[in-house]
Enzyme design. Structure first.
Site, PDB file in Angstrom:
ATOM      1  N   CYS A 110       4.529 -31.708  18.056  1.00 15.93           N
ATOM      2  CA  CYS A 110       3.651 -30.644  17.565  1.00 15.93           C
ATOM      3  C   CYS A 110       3.794 -29.335  18.334  1.00 15.93           C
ATOM      4  CB  CYS A 110       2.199 -31.112  17.602  1.00 15.93           C
ATOM      5  SG  CYS A 110       1.926 -32.655  16.701  1.00 15.93           S
ATOM      6  N   HIS A 254      -2.085 -25.249  17.816  1.00 14.46           N
ATOM      7  CA  HIS A 254      -1.806 -26.434  17.015  1.00 14.46           C
ATOM      8  C   HIS A 254      -3.119 -26.965  16.454  1.00 14.46           C
ATOM      9  CE1 HIS A 254      -0.488 -30.206  15.560  1.00 14.46           C
ATOM     10  NE2 HIS A 254      -1.006 -30.911  16.556  1.00 14.46           N
ATOM     11  N   ASN A 284      -3.653 -31.908  10.276  1.00 14.90           N
ATOM     12  CA  ASN A 284      -2.604 -31.817  11.290  1.00 14.90           C
ATOM     13  C   ASN A 284      -1.245 -31.952  10.612  1.00 14.90           C
ATOM     14  OD1 ASN A 284      -0.756 -32.238  13.362  1.00 14.90           O
ATOM     15  ND2 ASN A 284      -2.055 -33.649  14.495  1.00 14.90           N
TER      16      ASN A 284
END
Length: 328
Positions: A110, A254, A284
């Protein structure tokens, strides 16, 4: 020398999956998901990762006013490529006709988009002119839909940007703690080998039981790592840049969990309003989170000249990365 973002692009699948949809096959509720994650919806698709990547790439090139043949390098980031080989970047290079570009993938989970920007900065210092970064993720294809604690988190998306060299500064802070690798992982599927006795990978890595090909996450450990990593990465990147977190006009983090973003904001002493947040709509999407956010900000006219922007990500590895640049 730093980085100038010439154009951005993104691809968000049309299929919207609500929290209520998950109640049909796991023990959960909209209230439970929202309270713990901040997520209301996410996009899920059967579209291949490379198709999403190509769409985002073409939109970034169009926004930049750059042809594919002008590209010197394509860096793709993904943990969910459709192929073990070739790389996603090579597939994108061929499909958009970027015949003069070299191409490769990186896997920094990520945080990978920040890693890619840092790598692009080094290439630009060494004579490369125009670079395309594409982050594309089909996390739905590696999600364990029997695990209620993780299956509600993930979505599919792709984001991209075209960059060139700038005389304005760019600074970054990258890091890794491999002792936490067992906290967030997805094992590969493995073929039976008639020539040897196949040993269970779990017996060797001792990461613990998890379905092969699906994401496992120790949410508590990742949460603790993430909060500290975000603060550290942004603070150190700001120090190298010659500024302070309080002087950043905008932070694109993120999008893993709204509580992580809220806690990191408190640690940095910054108002939550300074952070771009879209986790409620998209969940996500791993390395695609930050470039999708940049594209949305760009198209909303919010990346204004002179603004100091911080990007920060964290993920499997465990890795983290933060960077700071000034918008031209």
């Amino acid at each position: 020398m730093g980085i100038r973002i010439l154009g951005t692009g993104s691809y968000l699948p049309e299929n919207i999956v609500t929290n209520e949809d998950y109640t049909k096959f796991v023990d959960t509720s909209d209230e439970w998901i929202v309270k713990r994650t901040g997520i209301h919806r996410r996009r899920i698709t059967e579209t291949p990762t490379f198709v999403m990547a190509e769409a985002a790439a073409r939109r970034a090139l169009e926004d930049a006013g750059v042809s594919a043949e002008e590209l010197d390098l394509i860096i793709c980031t993904t943990v969910s490529n459709d192929y073990m080989t070739p790389s996603l970047a090579c597939v994108v290079q061929g499909r958009i006709g970027a015949k003069n570009a070299i191409a490769y993938d990186i896997n920094a989970a990520c945080a990978a988009f920040v890693y890619a920007l840092d790598m692009a900065n080094m290439y630009l210092k060494n004579g490369y002119r125009k670079i395309l970064i594409v982050s594309a993720e089909s996390l739905s294809k590696i999600t364990d839909y029997t695990d209620r604690s993780t299956c509600v988190l993930f979505g599919d998306a792709a984001g991209a940007c075209v960059v060139e060299a700038s005389d304005r500064p760019f600074a970054s802070c990258l890091g890794c703690d491999g002792t936490g690798a067992h906290s967030l992982f997805a094992r590969q599927h493995r073929n039976e080998i008639p020539l040897v006795e196949l040993q269970e990978l779990a017996e060797v890595d001792q990461f613990g039981p998890a379905r092969d090909g699906a994401i496992y996450m120790d949410g508590r450990e990742v949460y603790k790592f993430a909060v500290g990593a975000m603060s550290k990465a942004l603070t150190e990147a700001c120090e190298k840049f010659g500024t302070a977190p309080a002087e950043l006009d905008l932070i694109v983090p993120h999008q893993a969990n709204i509580r992580i973003i809220q806690t990191a904001a408190k640690e940095l002493g910054l108002p939550l309003e300074r952070f771009f947040v879209n986790i409620g709509e998209y969940g996500n999407t791993s390395s695609a989170c930050i470039p999708v956010g940049l594209d949305q900000l760009n198209r909303a006219g919010k990346l204004t000249s002179g603004a100091k922007v911080g990007l920060v990500g964290f993920g499997a590895g465990l890795v983290y990365g933060g960077c700071v640049f000034e918008v031209e």
